[in-house]
Design a protein around this motif. Structure first.
Motif, PDB file in Angstrom:
ATOM      1  N   GLU A   1      -8.889  45.690 -44.512  1.00  0.00           N
ATOM      2  CA  GLU A   1      -9.193  44.135 -43.421  1.00  0.00           C
ATOM      3  C   GLU A   1      -7.579  43.781 -42.921  1.00  0.00           C
ATOM      4  O   GLU A   1      -7.667  42.835 -42.536  1.00  0.00           O
ATOM      5  CB  GLU A   1      -8.466  43.114 -44.990  1.00  0.00           C
TER       6      GLU A   1
ATOM      7  N   ILE B   1     -14.532  30.516 -41.289  1.00  0.00           N
ATOM      8  CA  ILE B   1     -12.972  30.918 -42.059  1.00  0.00           C
ATOM      9  C   ILE B   1     -14.243  32.503 -42.222  1.00  0.00           C
ATOM     10  O   ILE B   1     -15.644  32.120 -43.330  1.00  0.00           O
ATOM     11  CB  ILE B   1     -13.251  30.268 -42.791  1.00  0.00           C
ATOM     12  N   PRO B   2     -14.565  33.078 -42.251  1.00  0.00           N
ATOM     13  CA  PRO B   2     -13.281  34.201 -41.428  1.00  0.00           C
ATOM     14  C   PRO B   2     -13.769  34.354 -40.336  1.00  0.00           C
ATOM     15  O   PRO B   2     -14.683  34.754 -39.989  1.00  0.00           O
ATOM     16  CB  PRO B   2     -13.140  35.391 -42.295  1.00  0.00           C
ATOM     17  N   SER B   3     -13.075  34.729 -38.760  1.00  0.00           N
ATOM     18  CA  SER B   3     -13.629  35.279 -37.641  1.00  0.00           C
ATOM     19  C   SER B   3     -12.343  35.829 -37.002  1.00  0.00           C
ATOM     20  O   SER B   3     -11.051  35.425 -37.454  1.00  0.00           O
ATOM     21  CB  SER B   3     -13.929  33.342 -37.057  1.00  0.00           C
TER      22      SER B   3
ATOM     23  N   ASN C   1      -4.634  34.697 -36.708  1.00  0.00           N
ATOM     24  CA  ASN C   1      -5.610  35.492 -37.621  1.00  0.00           C
ATOM     25  C   ASN C   1      -5.617  35.062 -39.490  1.00  0.00           C
ATOM     26  O   ASN C   1      -6.284  34.672 -39.671  1.00  0.00           O
ATOM     27  CB  ASN C   1      -4.962  36.754 -37.782  1.00  0.00           C
TER      28      ASN C   1
ATOM     29  N   GLN D   1      -7.385  30.808 -43.699  1.00  0.00           N
ATOM     30  CA  GLN D   1      -7.854  32.168 -43.420  1.00  0.00           C
ATOM     31  C   GLN D   1      -6.872  32.787 -44.523  1.00  0.00           C
ATOM     32  O   GLN D   1      -5.927  33.027 -43.000  1.00  0.00           O
ATOM     33  CB  GLN D   1      -8.691  32.718 -42.118  1.00  0.00           C
ATOM     34  N   ARG D   2      -6.386  34.168 -44.995  1.00  0.00           N
ATOM     35  CA  ARG D   2      -6.233  35.222 -44.795  1.00  0.00           C
ATOM     36  C   ARG D   2      -6.036  36.874 -43.566  1.00  0.00           C
ATOM     37  O   ARG D   2      -4.550  36.574 -43.573  1.00  0.00           O
ATOM     38  CB  ARG D   2      -6.445  36.496 -46.417  1.00  0.00           C
ATOM     39  N   ASN D   3      -6.667  36.963 -42.829  1.00  0.00           N
ATOM     40  CA  ASN D   3      -6.983  37.779 -41.920  1.00  0.00           C
ATOM     41  C   ASN D   3      -7.887  37.624 -41.328  1.00  0.00           C
ATOM     42  O   ASN D   3      -9.143  36.595 -42.068  1.00  0.00           O
ATOM     43  CB  ASN D   3      -6.581  38.987 -42.202  1.00  0.00           C
ATOM     44  N   SER D   4      -8.407  38.499 -40.438  1.00  0.00           N
ATOM     45  CA  SER D   4      -9.622  38.288 -39.743  1.00  0.00           C
ATOM     46  C   SER D   4     -11.299  38.553 -40.472  1.00  0.00           C
ATOM     47  O   SER D   4     -12.126  38.350 -40.187  1.00  0.00           O
ATOM     48  CB  SER D   4      -9.737  38.807 -38.010  1.00  0.00           C
TER      49      SER D   4
ATOM     50  N   SER E   1     -11.502  37.967 -44.402  1.00  0.00           N
ATOM     51  CA  SER E   1     -11.713  37.330 -45.143  1.00  0.00           C
ATOM     52  C   SER E   1     -11.025  35.538 -45.533  1.00  0.00           C
ATOM     53  O   SER E   1      -9.772  35.320 -44.876  1.00  0.00           O
ATOM     54  CB  SER E   1     -10.942  37.747 -46.570  1.00  0.00           C
ATOM     55  N   GLY E   2     -10.880  35.244 -46.452  1.00  0.00           N
ATOM     56  CA  GLY E   2      -9.996  33.344 -45.829  1.00  0.00           C
ATOM     57  C   GLY E   2     -11.022  32.591 -47.057  1.00  0.00           C
ATOM     58  O   GLY E   2     -13.168  33.175 -47.860  1.00  0.00           O
TER      59      GLY E   2
ATOM     60  N   GLN F   1     -13.507  28.772 -46.875  1.00  0.00           N
ATOM     61  CA  GLN F   1     -13.858  27.414 -46.231  1.00  0.00           C
ATOM     62  C   GLN F   1     -14.593  26.649 -47.403  1.00  0.00           C
ATOM     63  O   GLN F   1     -15.033  26.817 -47.930  1.00  0.00           O
ATOM     64  CB  GLN F   1     -14.262  28.724 -45.300  1.00  0.00           C
TER      65      GLN F   1
END
Lengths: 645, 146
Positions: free
Chosen positions: A399, A503-505, A512, A604-607, A609-610, A612
């Motif tokens: 990720e 989130i995530p996207s 990101n 959002q941590r990165n594209s 995971s996160g 919402q």
């Protein structure tokens, strides 16, 4: 008579001593071949590349030889639609009067065509060294419909076309992944990676350098495929390539000035000139690498070691995996001759990408008998990953790795680096309602009103100058934070898209990782005197807070703004990694946008995971608060996360 | 309001009506050309004007920098309009009035050759390259299910 014989004898002797005019003497140092496939929508860009080559032009040491296939849609230079060969000289134009030959309509997507071009160039323009550049589109991992497309193009009856169309639809559903370069639109064909190997291998010539002036070709899969085909050096980009292509004028001028260059020298030069050319262009493929193909066997061996270790020991022997990851990094360092990448856009692009899918391994990865899949266990690992490892710490490393416009490609070195640094923890924010206690800073003389002037703009705050504590974000420390007009905060100097994403996207804009109290198309500059974006440091150590507040900020609509604005704030704490969102008023006077109906709220941590809270859903209320608490959470598979969100 | 009776004021009203009628198409042209902008259903474009591609081509400068919404068919790398040359992976869309290129990430799985014809909703900002070729910098894409 004797005198005559003496003269003949002397002449023969002279010839024996001096020898006939040596071929080596007439040879150039380099023949630089460009397989310029403009038989598609890139025809105009292909013409520009030809012009760029003609700025340098051939000389006694360097032959610039081009096979140029055009679509005939661009009217410039006689608008021809066929395939012509040229020896490019300075100032030459790609017109009939300058051509060496017109081959008629040829299939540039056929390996035989590429082989014939290389063989012809070698016999017509012998040189001590050869480079071949494939110029065109380069695909990601796309459906393997090559044969069907070709058949459809050649179909004559309506029934036949209908049947093929149905098959094409079925193939699309099956989505067999195939990677290719050089699409020939007239024939509906393209070269697979294996085709490239076949073509170069099939030529009698010893090509020292293979270049790919095409998107997304800087991959282990490509390098490994052609490692035994002849070239010792490959030059390619992990990311997409701008329409201006390689800067051939400076590349070839350098080669003309240094004809004794080796393939390694030339490869490094191409990388440097590409980087310099695109350095100041806002968006572009700012990755380019020269790869030593003689090191690919070693790298493939280390990839197998790593793949085996990840499969067998992911939950038992982290040290083994880290050791094997380190070995892969060492092997990549040995293989990468030169790598340049934009530190802003691609900080983790170290030279070689690899296929590591997000949503599931496609068994057709090996649809074209991919050498890397045949000779390593990388594909077995990918299959296992999808079945068992998506919730593991390996998934966390994946990720966080550098990925590209084709999001199924990650940088292999960066992935290994994340494994080496990796922990078992999957840090995650949880979101819960919190007591509402709005700390209005808009009237506070200590607050800074930000000069976010333009629509969609952002302003960066250098944190060490304003905060005595680290701004927490997944446990990381950040030197600066970008505060966006559009209700979000993040750590890169870009505009976040005006259209909020779930989130995530995958980030469209390069943002990101972000904190989004109210990501929507907001216009602080339209708030006037009574509103805008403010930030302030409050409290005394060790209970200080950083507050960022959007005050009375309207929404963009039809080139103007909504009648009223929203007011909300984000609070960071010195003593806690928690982040608090507070909402005083979330109505614009327009049901399209009120209460977060077109906003994204979350972190959002990165594209991949996160957390919402909401997306395009009116779930906010006036006078409410949300607390995001950082937890060392349980392992949650990526797919499950996606489904949950 | 009573209708004015005197010939002088009637002339004034007629002149005003004439001016209004004349200024309407002029304003429309200034916004983007003679091709009418379609009205998006309430909520479909989320507040962004639904634009006909032809109107962008008619006056790229008038559209430059504006955020728009398009309902289109995906053309991928099949072209049909001047290429803005931002990247080699730019992709084309068409809406029945024209074709324009889009730069930015395609939705995952949308193949530039095999998925030609898929229906999309596209949000983005109109930009113009140094040669005057307009294109869309994508902000969001939604693939309409088949």
């Amino acid at each position: 008579m004797a005198k005559k014989r003496l003269w003949v004898f002397l002449a023969v002797l002279l010839l024996l001593v001096v020898g006939p005019p040596s071929r080596a003497w007439a040879q150039a140092q380099w023949t630089f071949m460009v397989y310029l496939d403009g038989d598609n929508d890139l025809e105009s860009d292909a013409i520009k590349s030809f012009e760029s080559m003609a700025k340098a032009g051939s000389d006694a040491n360097i032959n610039i030889v081009v096979q140029f296939d055009r679509a005939g849609k661009d009217p410039s230079y006689e608008g021809w639609k066929s395939c012509k060969r040229f020896l490019v000289t300075q100032g030459m134009q790609p017109v009939e009067a300058q051509q060496l030959a017109d081959l008629g309509e040829v299939d540039m997507g056929s390996p035989a065509t590429l082989t014939a071009f290389i063989n012809w160039a070698e016999s017509s323009y012998p040189a001590a060294n050869y480079a071949v550049v494939l110029w065109d589109h380069g695909s990601g991992w796309d459906p393997g419909t090559k044969k069907l497309l070709q058949a459809l193009k050649q179909a004559t009856t309506k029934a036949e076309k209908k049947k093929l169309l149905q098959e094409l639809q079925a193939a699309k559903r099956a989505r067999p992944a195939v990677k290719w370069i050089c699409e020939d639109e007239s024939h509906g064909t393209m070269l697979s990676l294996a085709d490239v190997k076949t073509a170069i291998n099939g030529a009698g010539t010893k090509v020292q350098l293979a270049g790919f002036d095409a998107c997304l070709m800087g991959m282990v899969e490509m390098a490994y495929e052609i490692k035994d085909a002849g070239p010792a050096v490959m030059v390619a980009s992990e990311e997409v390539v701008p329409g201006d292509s390689w800067p051939y004028d400076t590349i070839l001028t350098g080669l003309k000035n240094n004809p004794a260059w080796t393939a390694r020298d030339l490869g490094s030069w191409i990388v440097d000139k590409y980087y310099e050319y695109y350095y100041n262009i806002e968006r572009g493929g700012m990755t380019q690498s020269a790869i030593d193909l003689t090191k690919m066997d070693n790298l493939a061996g280390r990839i197998t070691d790593l793949a085996n270790a990840m499969q067998s020991s992911w939950n038992s022997d982290q040290a083994l995996i880290k050791t094997q990851a380190q070995n892969v990094m060492t092997a990549i360092n040995q293989a990468v001759i030169r790598n340049r990448h934009s530190l802003r856009n691609y900080p983790g692009a170290y030279g070689l990408a690899t296929y590591f899918p997000i949503y599931g391994f496609d068994p057709q990865y090996n649809a074209n008998n991919l050498a890397l899949a045949n000779n390593t266990t990388w594909d077995e690992f990918l299959l296992d990953y999808v079945d068992h490892l998506v919730g593991s710490w390996i998934a966390v490393a994946r990720e966080q790795s550098q990925y590209f416009e084709e999001a199924n490609n990650i940088d292999l070195y960066d992935f290994c680096d994340k494994l080496v640094q990796g922990t078992l923890a999957r840090l995650r924010y949880t979101c819960t309602p919190a007591p509402y206690n709005f700390e209005d800073i808009s009237q506070d003389p200590g607050a800074v009103k930000m000069s976010i002037l333009g629509d969609d703009n952002f302003e960066t705050v250098m944190l060490p100058f304003v905060l005595p504590f680290d701004l927490p974000f997944f446990g990381g420390n950040h030197m600066e934070i970008s505060i966006s007009a559009n209700g979000a905060l993040y750590f890169v100097p870009y505009k976040i898209s005006f259209a909020s994403q779930p989130i995530p996207s995958l980030g469209i804009s390069g943002v990101n990782a972000f904190i989004a109290p109210f990501w929507d198309d907001l216009v602080p500059s339209a708030a006037g005197e009574n509103g805008g974006v403010y930030w302030m440091r409050k409290g005394t150590p060790p209970d200080q807070r950083m507050i960022v507040q959007w005050q009375n900020v309207p929404h963009f609509i039809e080139d103007t703004k909504t009648p009223k604005g929203v007011t909300f704030q984000v609070i960071f704490y010195e003593r806690s990694p928690d982040i608090l969102f507070q909402y005083k008023d979330v109505t614009f006077g327009n049901p399209l946008f009120d209460y977060g109906a077109s906003a994204t709220v979350g972190i959002q941590r990165n594209s991949f995971s996160g957390t919402q809270y909401s997306h395009n859903s009116p779930m906010l209320k006036n006078e409410m608060a949300l607390r995001f608490r950082l937890e060392n959470g349980r392992m949650v598979p990526i797919l499950q996360l996606l489904l949950l969100d | 309001m009573q209708c004015p009776r005197s010939p002088r004021s009637r002339d004034l009203w007629l002149a005003l009506i004439f001016l209004c009628l004349m200024s309407f198409p002029a304003a429309a042209a200034a916004k983007g050309g003679a091709v009418a902008e379609k009205e998006a259903p309430q909520g479909a474009g989320r507040g962004y004007p639904k634009v006909a591609i032809a109107s962008i081509w008619q006056n790229p400068a008038a559209w430059e920098g504006r955020k728009i919404f398009l309902e289109v068919k995906f053309l991928g790398w099949k072209g049909g309009a001047p290429h803005p040359s931002i990247t080699k992976s730019d992709w084309a869309i068409e809406d029945g009035t024209g074709v324009i290129y889009v730069t930015g990430r395609r939705p995952p799985g949308l193949d530039p050759l095999a998925d030609v014809g898929r229906r999309l909703q596209v949000w983005g900002t109109v930009k113009v390259n140094p040669k005057g070729v307009p294109y869309i910098a994508v902000a969001q894409v939604v693939v309409i299910p088949e």
